[in-house]
Scaffold this active site. Structure first.
Site, PDB file in Angstrom:
ATOM      1  N   GLU B  29       0.838  -1.200   0.000  1.00  0.00           N
ATOM      2  CA  GLU B  29       0.000   0.000   0.000  1.00  0.00           C
ATOM      3  C   GLU B  29       0.878   1.257   0.000  1.00  0.00           C
ATOM      4  O   GLU B  29       1.805   1.363   0.815  1.00  0.00           O
ATOM      5  CB  GLU B  29      -0.919  -0.037   1.224  1.00  0.00           C
ATOM      6  CG  GLU B  29      -1.968  -1.149   1.093  1.00  0.00           C
ATOM      7  CD  GLU B  29      -2.453  -1.728   2.418  1.00  0.00           C
ATOM      8  OE1 GLU B  29      -1.948  -1.322   3.476  1.00  0.00           O
ATOM      9  OE2 GLU B  29      -3.333  -2.611   2.383  1.00  0.00           O
ATOM     10  N   SER B  57      -6.024  -4.454   0.454  1.00  0.00           N
ATOM     11  CA  SER B  57      -6.443  -5.858   0.355  1.00  0.00           C
ATOM     12  C   SER B  57      -5.272  -6.720   0.822  1.00  0.00           C
ATOM     13  O   SER B  57      -4.638  -7.415   0.022  1.00  0.00           O
ATOM     14  CB  SER B  57      -6.796  -6.214  -1.097  1.00  0.00           C
ATOM     15  OG  SER B  57      -7.800  -5.376  -1.605  1.00  0.00           O
ATOM     16  N   GLU B  58      -4.994  -6.683   2.122  1.00  0.00           N
ATOM     17  CA  GLU B  58      -3.766  -7.308   2.601  1.00  0.00           C
ATOM     18  C   GLU B  58      -3.709  -8.809   2.332  1.00  0.00           C
ATOM     19  O   GLU B  58      -2.665  -9.348   1.956  1.00  0.00           O
ATOM     20  CB  GLU B  58      -3.574  -7.049   4.108  1.00  0.00           C
ATOM     21  CG  GLU B  58      -3.183  -5.622   4.442  1.00  0.00           C
ATOM     22  CD  GLU B  58      -4.380  -4.720   4.709  1.00  0.00           C
ATOM     23  OE1 GLU B  58      -5.492  -5.253   4.919  1.00  0.00           O
ATOM     24  OE2 GLU B  58      -4.213  -3.478   4.712  1.00  0.00           O
ATOM     25  N   GLN B  80       2.615  -1.397   5.935  1.00  0.00           N
ATOM     26  CA  GLN B  80       2.831  -0.109   6.598  1.00  0.00           C
ATOM     27  C   GLN B  80       2.687  -0.201   8.104  1.00  0.00           C
ATOM     28  O   GLN B  80       3.239   0.615   8.824  1.00  0.00           O
ATOM     29  CB  GLN B  80       1.823   0.916   6.089  1.00  0.00           C
ATOM     30  CG  GLN B  80       2.073   1.358   4.680  1.00  0.00           C
ATOM     31  CD  GLN B  80       1.118   2.461   4.280  1.00  0.00           C
ATOM     32  OE1 GLN B  80       0.445   3.045   5.115  1.00  0.00           O
ATOM     33  NE2 GLN B  80       1.064   2.732   2.999  1.00  0.00           N
ATOM     34  N   PHE B  86      -1.440  -9.602  11.061  1.00  0.00           N
ATOM     35  CA  PHE B  86      -2.483 -10.508  11.565  1.00  0.00           C
ATOM     36  C   PHE B  86      -3.419 -10.894  10.420  1.00  0.00           C
ATOM     37  O   PHE B  86      -3.821 -12.036  10.285  1.00  0.00           O
ATOM     38  CB  PHE B  86      -3.265  -9.859  12.718  1.00  0.00           C
ATOM     39  CG  PHE B  86      -2.407  -9.458  13.899  1.00  0.00           C
ATOM     40  CD1 PHE B  86      -1.288 -10.197  14.259  1.00  0.00           C
ATOM     41  CD2 PHE B  86      -2.716  -8.341  14.647  1.00  0.00           C
ATOM     42  CE1 PHE B  86      -0.498  -9.830  15.342  1.00  0.00           C
ATOM     43  CE2 PHE B  86      -1.927  -7.959  15.728  1.00  0.00           C
ATOM     44  CZ  PHE B  86      -0.816  -8.709  16.072  1.00  0.00           C
ATOM     45  N   HIS B 128      -1.798  -0.260  16.367  1.00  0.00           N
ATOM     46  CA  HIS B 128      -0.648   0.078  15.514  1.00  0.00           C
ATOM     47  C   HIS B 128       0.681  -0.128  16.242  1.00  0.00           C
ATOM     48  O   HIS B 128       1.705   0.338  15.760  1.00  0.00           O
ATOM     49  CB  HIS B 128      -0.722   1.542  15.046  1.00  0.00           C
ATOM     50  CG  HIS B 128      -1.598   1.763  13.847  1.00  0.00           C
ATOM     51  ND1 HIS B 128      -2.752   1.066  13.619  1.00  0.00           N
ATOM     52  CD2 HIS B 128      -1.486   2.625  12.803  1.00  0.00           C
ATOM     53  CE1 HIS B 128      -3.314   1.493  12.493  1.00  0.00           C
ATOM     54  NE2 HIS B 128      -2.565   2.433  11.973  1.00  0.00           N
TER      55      HIS B 128
END
Lengths: 321, 341
Positions: B29, B57-58, B80, B86, B128
């Protein structure tokens, strides 16, 4: 591919699967397997439109795709029997069976997980300047997995030569498709800007023709496409289901679909002598496959940690040495 | 020889490998704009097909990398945010990392998953601030957590060239650190640790940005303390690669010092420190004169307020206390050498 060849492939899948059921029930194959019985026209018709350098990703119900893409049947049988001569050297079994040299990037134990793998392979084909395509097989249960939609979107924006083949057999294990899925499958796919076609998945020639047109368009730079094949599995979700009495389908429903058995549909287009000859040669192949598998060695227990890393790293044992 | 920041070393390693090997490409991304600085300028230099911006869209782009790898490419996937791993855990651990075993060695899956900014960074709160390297080591995925710029360069090169999946964590708190990186720097092999400071009394295993903290504590303890306590000679051992771990390097250090403290920014339960201490207890018991200690992140998500965040992270004060506590047990210095003989 001729009608005789289409029938031969379907007959091979059908008889392979019937033999697998027997072997699982006799405990000669460990675990459970997911039989493709009833859905043979889909794998056979789609793979008839493919070349050796095309890539497929398959599912937990993968034997049919792997046979139709050209894998060696004796080595498949050896894999399922857990022998070192198996396609995956007894490391994969039914649910991970693969032949990367034939573009078979594996059956897969996770629903829809093969979709992005197919897209990556399709992208690589474009980078290589090739017109090869990637086919992602999945069932109707996969249409509610996010990763399938993420992948269809990516294939759409990047115009990747991926054919998304949905084998709609009506049930995600026991959950009926109309209860699980809002709206229409082809309309969902069309929303990603790709051609989306529904075809009779019990007629191998209809599947071959529909897939052939979509694959040809993808090879010519037309981007991804979606093919919904309406089909049915004649047996349980897996081998063990026969004894579980789940009762989510009626005997009448199964009987109604069996009237449209894809092997009967295609056999009707051949003369009886040709069918008998093919049937006999398939029996001979499967006898040879089973004999080969049974004569093949089981793996050495000392090799249980082999093949994990390409670099040759060997994982630690579960006990200090 | 150039002195550069960790982040610059990562960028240089990536560019060097992309120029050397046309099969290397990056996807993730915002990698063209390069929010993390690792890919800055590369899209303009090498083109959009080698620096690929993906939709959010990981799962899909992580699985996509595996498909491209099976077809002959060497993808680098950038995340990022550490917690995105996960979402990507399935395609990394269950697909890419198992594929070679599942296929009996038919194919290699040379994908590098890089997190340029892992761990807590003051005020980014619970979703994060993870530093999830232990969960990849636990799954047997090659995992690298370099502490310094030179190590980041050499290990990133190795990760990209490696024929297996490798997860590469660049700690956020280490990104600004500077170190000399040789003009002709090459790969640093995975699985080989680095002794940042030699010492005789206590081995401190420190990972990633915590190496800097361990070196500060070692420096403090090398002088007599305010109460006139003896100086403590601390050896700082950085495994650099979390999986495979440099067990031989650890053993060599602990066999000399007889004491072990592990400083680890993963949760206490089932964290990396637990594995290091357990292995030492089983395999180095004859060399240990004191029970091993570990200083870890607390078993809790990171709260927002900075003082709460800091309260849960491993600290220098905790490390110094632990080192003093183990140093107080058993003979040290010449006496220890005598005991070993």
């Amino acid at each position: 591919m001729s009608a005789a060849d289409l029938y031969r492939t379907m007959r091979t899948i059908r008889r392979f699967e019937e033999q697998i059921v027997t072997l699982v029930n006799a405990n000669e194959i460990a675990g459970v397997t997911h039989e493709y019985i009833g859905q043979e026209a889909v794998a056979t018709g789609v793979c008839a439109a493919l070349r050796d350098d095309d890539v497929i990703t398959s599912t937990h119900r993968g034997h049919g795709h792997v046979i139709a893409k050209g894998a060696d049947v004796p080595r498949m049988m050896a894999e399922l029997l857990g022998r070192t001569t198996g396609l995956n050297r007894a490391r994969g079994g039914s649910m991970h069976i693969a032949d990367v040299s034939l573009g078979i990037y594996g059956a897969n134990g996770i629903v829809a997980a093969g979709a992005p793998i197919a897209a990556g392979a399709a992208w690589a084909g474009l980078q290589a300047g090739s017109d090869r395509v990637a086919v992602c097989f999945f069932g109707d249960g996969a249409v509610n997995q996010g990763v399938l939609h993420e992948t269809m979107n990516m294939a759409g924006i990047w115009r990747l030569p991926v054919l998304f083949v949905c084998e709609n057999n009506g049930y995600a294990v026991s959950f009926a498709q109309e209860q699980a899925t809002a709206g229409s499958l082809v309309e969902r796919a069309a929303a990603y800007g790709m051609a989306a076609v529904r075809v009779d998945g019990m007629d191998v020639e209809a599947v071959r023709d529909a897939a052939g047109a979509l694959v040809a368009a993808a090879r010519a730079g037309g981007g991804p496409a979606f093919l919904e094949c309406e089909t049915y599995r004649f047996v349980g979700h897996h081998t063990a289901e026969a004894t579980m009495g789940l009762g989510y389908r009626s005997d009448e429903e199964i009987a109604r679909w069996r009237e449209r058995d894809p092997l009967l549909v295609e056999a009707a287009r051949l003369d009886a002598a040709a069918v008998a000859e093919i049937d006999a040669s398939v029996e001979e192949l499967l006898e040879r496959a089973l004999a080969f598998a049974r004569e093949s060695p089981r793996p050495e227990v000392s090799s249980a940690r082999d093949y994990v890393y390409a670099s040759g790293l060997v994982p630690r044992e579960g006990v200090a040495v | 020889m150039a002195r550069m920041r960790y982040q610059q070393a990562l960028a240089r390693a990536l560019r060097d490998e992309m120029l050397r090997d046309p099969s290397v490409f990056v996807l993730g991304e915002d990698v063209r704009a390069s929010l993390r600085g690792v890919t800055r300028g590369l899209a303009a230099e090498l083109g959009d097909q080698r620096i690929i911006d993906t939709p959010i869209s990981e799962q899909a782009f992580t699985g996509f990398a595996m498909g491209a790898a099976l077809a002959g490419h060497r993808p680098v996937v950038e995340f990022q945010i550490p917690s995105l791993l996960f979402t990507a855990y399935e395609p990394i651990v269950n697909q890419a990392a198992k594929f070679r075993l599942m296929t009996g060695g038919q194919a290699k899956v040379p994908v590098t998953y890089v997190v340029p900014g892992s761990g807590a960074r003051m005020g980014l709160a619970a979703q994060h601030s993870d530093h999830p390297y232990a969960m990849f080591a636990q799954a047997g995925v090659k995992t690298v957590v370099p502490a310094t710029a030179a190590d980041a360069y050499g290990l990133f090169v190795s990760a990209i060239r490696d024929d297996d999946p490798v997860v590469f964590f660049a700690p956020a708190a280490a990104l600004g650190g500077r170190e000399e990186v040789a003009d002709d720097a090459g790969p640093i092999p995975l699985g080989v640790g680095r002794v940042h400071r030699s010492g005789d009394d206590v081995t401190v295993v420190a990972i990633g940005h915590l190496v800097r903290d361990a070196l500060k504590v070692a420096e403090e303890l090398a002088a007599p303390d305010a109460d006139g306590g003896d100086p403590i000679s601390v050896e700082v051992f950085d495994p650099r690669t979390i999986y495979p771990f440099d067990w031989a390097g650890l053993a060599a250090s602990v066999r000399r010092t007889g004491r072990l403290v592990v400083l680890d920014d993963t949760n206490r339960s089932c964290g990396l420190a637990a594995e290091v201490v357990a292995t030492a207890a089983e395999e180095l018991a004859d060399a240990l004169v004191a029970p091993p200690r570990r200083i870890t992140r607390a078993d809790a998500p990171i709260p927002f307020a900075v003082e709460l965040e800091v309260a849960l992270l491993p600290s220098r004060a905790q490390l110094a206390d632990a080192v003093r506590s183990v140093a107080a047990i058993g003979p040290r210095g010449a006496l220890a050498q005598e005991a070993v003989r």
